[in-house]
Scaffold this motif. Sequence first.
Motif, PDB file in Angstrom:
ATOM      1  N   ARG A  18      50.215  33.901  26.644  1.00 19.46           N
ATOM      2  CA  ARG A  18      49.937  35.028  27.427  1.00 19.46           C
ATOM      3  C   ARG A  18      48.868  35.929  26.857  1.00 19.46           C
ATOM      4  NH1 ARG A  18      51.550  33.721  32.075  1.00 19.46           N
ATOM      5  NH2 ARG A  18      53.342  32.411  31.809  1.00 19.46           N
ATOM      6  N   ARG A  39      41.680  36.995  30.252  1.00 22.93           N
ATOM      7  CA  ARG A  39      40.259  36.650  30.816  1.00 22.93           C
ATOM      8  C   ARG A  39      39.633  37.688  31.378  1.00 22.93           C
ATOM      9  NH1 ARG A  39      38.940  31.043  33.712  1.00 22.93           N
ATOM     10  NH2 ARG A  39      36.915  31.192  32.663  1.00 22.93           N
ATOM     11  N   THR A  48      47.842  28.071  29.745  1.00 21.22           N
ATOM     12  CA  THR A  48      48.246  29.118  30.300  1.00 21.22           C
ATOM     13  C   THR A  48      46.896  30.255  30.386  1.00 21.22           C
ATOM     14  OG1 THR A  48      50.190  28.760  29.286  1.00 21.22           O
ATOM     15  CG2 THR A  48      49.709  30.813  30.190  1.00 21.22           C
ATOM     16  N   GLY A  49      46.851  31.052  31.534  1.00 23.70           N
ATOM     17  CA  GLY A  49      45.733  31.986  31.671  1.00 23.70           C
ATOM     18  C   GLY A  49      44.372  31.237  31.870  1.00 23.70           C
ATOM     19  N   SER A  50      44.327  30.113  32.146  1.00 18.58           N
ATOM     20  CA  SER A  50      43.038  29.432  32.462  1.00 18.58           C
ATOM     21  C   SER A  50      42.438  29.705  33.722  1.00 18.58           C
ATOM     22  CB  SER A  50      42.804  28.046  32.273  1.00 18.58           C
ATOM     23  OG  SER A  50      43.602  27.417  31.099  1.00 18.58           O
ATOM     24  N   GLY A  51      43.089  30.051  34.806  1.00 20.25           N
ATOM     25  CA  GLY A  51      42.803  30.279  36.067  1.00 20.25           C
ATOM     26  C   GLY A  51      43.182  29.321  37.251  1.00 20.25           C
ATOM     27  N   LYS A  52      44.388  28.747  36.857  1.00 18.16           N
ATOM     28  CA  LYS A  52      44.942  27.916  38.067  1.00 18.16           C
ATOM     29  C   LYS A  52      44.880  28.494  39.422  1.00 18.16           C
ATOM     30  CE  LYS A  52      48.426  26.693  35.184  1.00 18.16           C
ATOM     31  NZ  LYS A  52      48.075  26.953  33.970  1.00 18.16           N
ATOM     32  N   THR A  53      45.169  29.801  39.290  1.00 18.54           N
ATOM     33  CA  THR A  53      45.420  30.501  40.755  1.00 18.54           C
ATOM     34  C   THR A  53      44.184  30.426  41.688  1.00 18.54           C
ATOM     35  OG1 THR A  53      46.772  32.082  39.451  1.00 18.54           O
ATOM     36  CG2 THR A  53      46.393  32.330  41.911  1.00 18.54           C
ATOM     37  N   GLN A  90      37.409  23.927  37.117  1.00 20.36           N
ATOM     38  CA  GLN A  90      37.637  24.457  38.545  1.00 20.36           C
ATOM     39  C   GLN A  90      36.851  23.663  39.615  1.00 20.36           C
ATOM     40  OE1 GLN A  90      37.322  28.380  37.671  1.00 20.36           O
ATOM     41  NE2 GLN A  90      39.397  28.905  37.404  1.00 20.36           N
ATOM     42  N   GLU A 115      53.323  25.934  38.587  1.00 22.57           N
ATOM     43  CA  GLU A 115      54.293  25.554  37.432  1.00 22.57           C
ATOM     44  C   GLU A 115      54.959  24.315  37.598  1.00 22.57           C
ATOM     45  OE1 GLU A 115      54.249  27.943  35.036  1.00 22.57           O
ATOM     46  OE2 GLU A 115      53.142  29.688  36.346  1.00 22.57           O
ATOM     47  N   PHE A 146      31.388  36.279  38.544  1.00 25.51           N
ATOM     48  CA  PHE A 146      32.349  35.353  38.435  1.00 25.51           C
ATOM     49  C   PHE A 146      31.480  33.904  38.539  1.00 25.51           C
ATOM     50  CE2 PHE A 146      35.404  32.157  40.293  1.00 25.51           C
ATOM     51  CZ  PHE A 146      36.285  32.562  39.645  1.00 25.51           C
ATOM     52  N   VAL A 147      31.845  32.984  37.722  1.00 25.71           N
ATOM     53  CA  VAL A 147      31.138  31.731  37.730  1.00 25.71           C
ATOM     54  C   VAL A 147      32.403  30.828  37.450  1.00 25.71           C
ATOM     55  CG1 VAL A 147      29.595  30.298  36.782  1.00 25.71           C
ATOM     56  CG2 VAL A 147      29.117  32.371  36.399  1.00 25.71           C
ATOM     57  N   GLN A 148      32.478  29.828  38.455  1.00 21.42           N
ATOM     58  CA  GLN A 148      33.714  28.578  38.254  1.00 21.42           C
ATOM     59  C   GLN A 148      33.435  28.158  37.104  1.00 21.42           C
ATOM     60  OE1 GLN A 148      33.508  26.170  41.581  1.00 21.42           O
ATOM     61  NE2 GLN A 148      33.655  27.978  43.056  1.00 21.42           N
ATOM     62  N   ASP A 149      34.654  27.719  36.470  1.00 21.83           N
ATOM     63  CA  ASP A 149      34.863  26.804  35.201  1.00 21.83           C
ATOM     64  C   ASP A 149      34.457  25.393  35.745  1.00 21.83           C
ATOM     65  OD1 ASP A 149      35.379  29.208  33.810  1.00 21.83           O
ATOM     66  OD2 ASP A 149      37.323  28.486  33.531  1.00 21.83           O
TER      67      ASP A 149
HETATM   68  N1  LIG Z   1      35.953  30.986  36.490  1.00 25.80           N
HETATM   69  C1  LIG Z   1      36.666  32.366  36.115  1.00 25.80           C
HETATM   70  N2  LIG Z   1      36.125  33.285  35.463  1.00 25.80           N
HETATM   71  C2  LIG Z   1      36.696  34.269  34.934  1.00 25.80           C
HETATM   72  N3  LIG Z   1      37.503  34.847  35.086  1.00 25.80           N
HETATM   73  C3  LIG Z   1      38.615  33.929  35.700  1.00 25.80           C
HETATM   74  C4  LIG Z   1      38.230  32.318  36.060  1.00 25.80           C
HETATM   75  N4  LIG Z   1      39.045  31.938  36.805  1.00 25.80           N
HETATM   76  C5  LIG Z   1      40.129  32.627  36.773  1.00 25.80           C
HETATM   77  N5  LIG Z   1      39.991  33.895  36.109  1.00 25.80           N
HETATM   78  C6  LIG Z   1      40.769  34.886  35.686  1.00 25.80           C
HETATM   79  O1  LIG Z   1      41.890  34.384  34.830  1.00 25.80           O
HETATM   80  C7  LIG Z   1      42.939  35.115  34.936  1.00 25.80           C
HETATM   81  C8  LIG Z   1      44.218  34.000  34.758  1.00 25.80           C
HETATM   82  O2  LIG Z   1      44.236  33.350  35.674  1.00 25.80           O
HETATM   83  P1  LIG Z   1      45.744  32.638  36.429  1.00 25.80           P
HETATM   84  O3  LIG Z   1      46.568  33.819  36.309  1.00 25.80           O
HETATM   85  O4  LIG Z   1      45.080  31.736  37.624  1.00 25.80           O
HETATM   86  O5  LIG Z   1      45.934  31.644  35.123  1.00 25.80           O
HETATM   87  P2  LIG Z   1      46.887  30.290  35.380  1.00 25.80           P
HETATM   88  O6  LIG Z   1      46.271  29.184  34.784  1.00 25.80           O
HETATM   89  O7  LIG Z   1      47.745  30.352  36.740  1.00 25.80           O
HETATM   90  O8  LIG Z   1      47.999  30.701  34.071  1.00 25.80           O
HETATM   91  P3  LIG Z   1      49.508  30.571  34.150  1.00 25.80           P
HETATM   92  O9  LIG Z   1      49.593  29.498  33.358  1.00 25.80           O
HETATM   93  O10 LIG Z   1      49.882  32.013  33.354  1.00 25.80           O
HETATM   94  O11 LIG Z   1      50.035  30.580  35.501  1.00 25.80           O
HETATM   95  C9  LIG Z   1      42.956  35.866  36.236  1.00 25.80           C
HETATM   96  O12 LIG Z   1      42.706  37.085  35.846  1.00 25.80           O
HETATM   97  C10 LIG Z   1      41.730  35.260  36.841  1.00 25.80           C
HETATM   98  O13 LIG Z   1      41.078  36.084  37.564  1.00 25.80           O
END
Ligand SMILES: Nc1ncnc2c1ncn2[C@@H]1O[C@H](COP(=O)(O)OP(=O)(O)OP(=O)(O)O)[C@@H](O)[C@H]1O
Lengths: 351, 619
Positions: free
Chosen positions: B153, B157, A140-145, A122, A237, A116-119
Motif C-alpha cells: 500500500r 503512483r 499491489t498498486g501497479s494499475g490493474k484497475t 498493461q 483480487e 499518462f502512458v500505459q505500462d
Molecule cells: N500506466 C500508468 N501510469 C501512471 N499511473 C498509473 C498507470 N496505471 C495505473 N496508474 C495509477 O496507479 C494507481 C494504482 O492503480 P490500481 O488501484 O489499479 O492498482 P491495483 O493494481 O489494482 O492494486 P491493488 O492490488 O491495490 O488492487 C492508480 O492511481 C492509477 O491511476
Amino acid sequence: MTTDELEKLLAQQPVAVLHRLARGRVQRHFRAGKRRLIELLLQHSSQNRAGFESDLLTLIGERQSGPTPGSSRRPGAPPGAHKHVAPRSSDTEPSDPPVSLTEWLQGLGVPAPQPFVQDPWQVEALAAVSETDVVISVPTGSGKTYVAIEAARRAMEDNRSVIYTSPLKALSNTKYAEFSKIFGPDKVGILTGDRQENGQAPLLVMTTEILRNLLYDAASGEIDVRLDTLGLVILDESQYLADPERGVVWEETIIFCPSQARLLLLSASIGNPQDIADWLTSIRATPCRLVRHSKRTVPLRAGYLHPNGRLTPLFRTLGIPQGHPGHLHPEAKHLFIEYEEETLPSGRARR
Amino acid sequence: MPPSIHPVDLISALRQKHLTPAIVFLTSRRACDEAMEAFDHANFVLPSVRQDAIAKALERVMAQHPSIAEHPLIPIVQRIGVAAHHAGHLPTWKIAVEELMRQGHLDAVFATTTLAAGVDFPARTVVITQSSIRKSRDFTDLTAGEVQQIAGRAGRRGKDHVGFAVITPSPYIDLSVLTKGLTGQPEAIDSQFTISYPMVLNLLKAHPHEHIQGILAKSFAQFQLNQRAEVLEQKLDALHIKMEPFGPRVCTDWITQWHTFDHARRHRHTRHPTYRTEPPEIAARLPFLTPGRVVGFSRGRGIVLRQYRSKGQRNSMLTVLRLESAVTECPVTSVKEVYDRTYDCPETSAYPWCSTDTFDRLSHQLDELPLRLPLLPILVSTDGEPLPDAVVQSLEDFPCPTCSSRSACQKDFLTASRLRQEQQRHTKSIQALRTSLWHRFQERVEVLQKFGYLTLTTQLTAEGEWARLIRIDHSLLITELIRAEAFTGADPSLLAGILASLAHDDDRPGAFPRITPGLSSLLGQVRKLAESLSPYEDPPLLRADVAALVERWVADPSLTWIGLCRLTTMAEGDIYRLLARTLEYLSQVQTLKTTHPGLAESAAHAITLIRRGVLEELP
Ligand SMILES: Nc1ncnc2c1ncn2[C@@H]1O[C@H](COP(=O)(O)OP(=O)(O)OP(=O)(O)O)[C@@H](O)[C@H]1O
Ligand SMILES: [Mg+2]
C-alpha cells in the motif's frame, strides 16, 4: 536433554518457533512474551518430554534446511513444494557499507505531473484480452484497475456486456462509484443478494458469490439474457482463490463461466500464477495468457522505527534485498535486539 | 522504554520526516480506537486551512451518505487529520475516511491488518506493528503474500517517487517473519475446493450424473491433484526401471508367496536338521511338514500338528490330526502327498500340541476340505535324476522353484518387496488423487438421498428442486428447518432473527438481555435440529443475542439506528454486517416464491423492514 539444556535451546529460538511449538499445547500463548512462553513450554513439556523435544528438533531442522515459505515453485513440483531462494551459506553480509538514513530518505516527494502512458504490461494485457483469457499477477498498486476499465470499455463498445466482481461488498461499492463516474451512471449497475441497481446496464458490478449464483441459474435453464451477450468477466483480487472458506466460489465461477466470454483475472503477486494460467488453458476454449511481473512501479524501502522515536533503514541496502532476509541494517539489528531484551517480562534472570 | 511507540509520537515522527500520509496497521480494532483516544489530550492541532478542507470534503460525502453526519469521530479527525478505519465502523464512515485519504487530507489512518485487502487506498508510508494476524480465534504468522499486500500500500503512483514500509515493534513481534515476507516470494495458491450440498444439487439439476466427474475434473483442485499424481507417476516410472533386474514382472505376485515358502523351509531346516540317513525325497519334504500343513496318507488326509524326532527312531515322526478328531503318530515316510494348503496352527508344548480352540477349528476345517487339493511342488535335490512328473506339473502353478531368476529373487527379495510395496502405495495414492473429488461428491449425494433431496437415480426430488436455491452456509439446516415447517406462521421478525443467528459467525460477545419467548423456543428447535444434523453439517454458533437484536430491528420500525446500537455492545460495523448478512440469507429464502409462497413473502417483508436508515444508503 536436561531441563537447562532444553531451556537454553528454547531461548535461542526465534519467537515464531516458540509459537509454533506452543500451538495446541499452551492456550492463548500469543499473548505471552518470549520469557513467559519458554516457562510455559517447559512446564508443559514435563509431561511429554520426548514428544516435545522431537517437535522442537523438527522445527529447528525445518528452519535450517526446510523449504523457505516465500520461495518460488519449481515447474512440475507438487503444490506446496518450494525450492530455496538462496542457501543459507550464500546469505553472507555484503561488504559494502550499509545505507545511511539520509540516503534512505532521499528522493522523497511528489513527482512532477506526467502524461499518462500505459505500462508495457498493461498494453500486453489489453491486447491479449481481446483474444483470449488473461491472468494478471502484478504487485499491489501497479494499475490493474486501468486494465479492467479499458478492457470493459472495449467490450462495451463492441456491444458486449461486462461483469466485474470483487470479493468484498465494500470494494464493489467503491468500484461501482468509480465506474459510474467513468462510464456514466446509466452504463453501470450493481447486483447484491437482495437488490439490483440498474440491473440491465452493460457493466455490472457484483460480488463473486452473486455471479456464481447467476451462473448456476443459467446452467439449470433459467437463462438470464445477459449471459448471451456477456463478453468479459473480470475477477478482481483473484488471489482469493486461496481463501479457505470462499476460494471454492472462484473455482465454481471460472468453471461455469460461459465459453464465449473472456475471463480476466486480476491478482496481486502470487507464487504460482503459471499454474492458474495452465489450469485455465486446460479447461477453457482458448489458451490463457499470463501477464506477470514482480517489480513495483513505485519502489519500496523498508525502515525500522524504534519505540524511542529513532528511525533507521531496516536493510543494509536502499531497496528491499530480494531473497536476503538476513541483510539487516546493523543499527536496526542492534536496536531490535535491545528491544527484545528490554521487553522480556522481568522476574527471571536475563542472560 | 515503552513496549511500543506512543501513537502521537509515531505520527509526529512520520510528519517530521515527511513520511505522511501513512497507514498504520495495528493488531486490533481496540488498538485503533485507543490510538485515536491517545490524541485527546495531545497538543496536536491542524492549521485551520486543513481543518476546513477536511470539513468540506466530509460535507460532500455526507451529501451522499447522510448517516455519517453525526459521527462522533468527525471533530477529532478534523482537528488532528488522523482517522481510524476498521471493521467496527459503518461502511459509510469507511467510505468517508477513504475519500479523505484519497484526496490527501489526512496524515494517517489507523487500520487493522485483518482488513488489509479491503483497504483500497494507498499512502506514502505503511507502518507495520505486528507479525501475526488473528485468524479463526488464533494468531498465525503473516504469510509473505500478506506482508507484501500490506507493505504494497506504500507509495502512490504519480504522487510518490518512493514508498516506505516502516516496522515499529510491539511485544510479540517476530521481525524475521516480516523481513522474510518483505524479501521473499509470495506463496503458491493451493486450491480450497470443497463440495457443498447446494453445489451437488445445482450440478445435478443442470447435468446428468455421469457428466459430473468431468465437471469436477475442471476444478483447480483436480488440476493440482493431477500435478501431484504426475509427480507420483514419474516416481512410479522410476520404480519400474529399478525393478527390472528383479526377474520377470509377471511373477512378482509370487514373490511374497515364495518368501513364505522359502521361510518355512529355512526355518524348519534349522530346527530339524535332516540326517543323511533319510532319503532325499523325504529330506526335501521335511521343511514343509510344519504344523497346520495338510497331508495325504494312503487312506485319508490329515493336518500336521507337530514334527518330532524321538530317540532310537531313524525317521522323523509326525503327530497328525485325522478325521473325526483322531490324533495319530506316524513316521514321515507314511506321508504320500504334501498339499499346497496350510492352516493357522500355533504350536503348544503339550498334547495335542495346539490349543483346544485351534484343535476344534482344524477338525472342522479338515472335514470341510475340498476333494481336490493342489499338490505342493517339492524340489528334490538329487543331482542328475529327473524330477517326478507330479512335481513338474504342479510347478506350473508355483513357478519359483524352477524360475531362472530364482536365486536373484531370493537374494534381492527384501529390496524387491520394498520396491513393490512402494509401487503399490504410489498406485493407490494416484488412484486416490484422481478420484478423491468424485468420492467426496458421492458422499454428499448419499446424504442428500438419505434426506430425500435426491432420488436413488440422482434426480432432484421436489424438495431438491427448491432446496438448490439455498446457496449459503448451513444450507442443509435451513432447508430441513423449512421442511419441518419451523418457520410456518412465523412473522418476518422471527424469521429474520433466526436467519441472523445462522448467518453470524463471529464469537465476539455482544449483550442483549431480552429474548422474546417465541424466538427463544424457535431457537431451541433450531439448536436441536442442528445437533441432529451435526454428522452431515457443522452446526452454526446460533447466538441468541444477535437473533434478538435483529428480531428487534425488524419488529420495531420506530427503533432508530442509535437506539439499536445502544441495545448491544457490538460495534456499529458488526451490527451492520450482521444485518447485511441476514439480508443475504433472507433474499435466498425469498427465491422460494413458487414452492413456499408464505415463507417467501415473509422474507420479502423482512427485507423491506431491515432496509432502513443506514442500511438504505448502500446497495
Ligand atoms: N500506466 C500508468 N501510469 C501512471 N499511473 C498509473 C498507470 N496505471 C495505473 N496508474 C495509477 O496507479 C494507481 C494504482 O492503480 P490500481 O488501484 O489499479 O492498482 P491495483 O493494481 O489494482 O492494486 P491493488 O492490488 O491495490 O488492487 C492508480 O492511481 C492509477 O491511476
Ligand atoms: Mg485493484
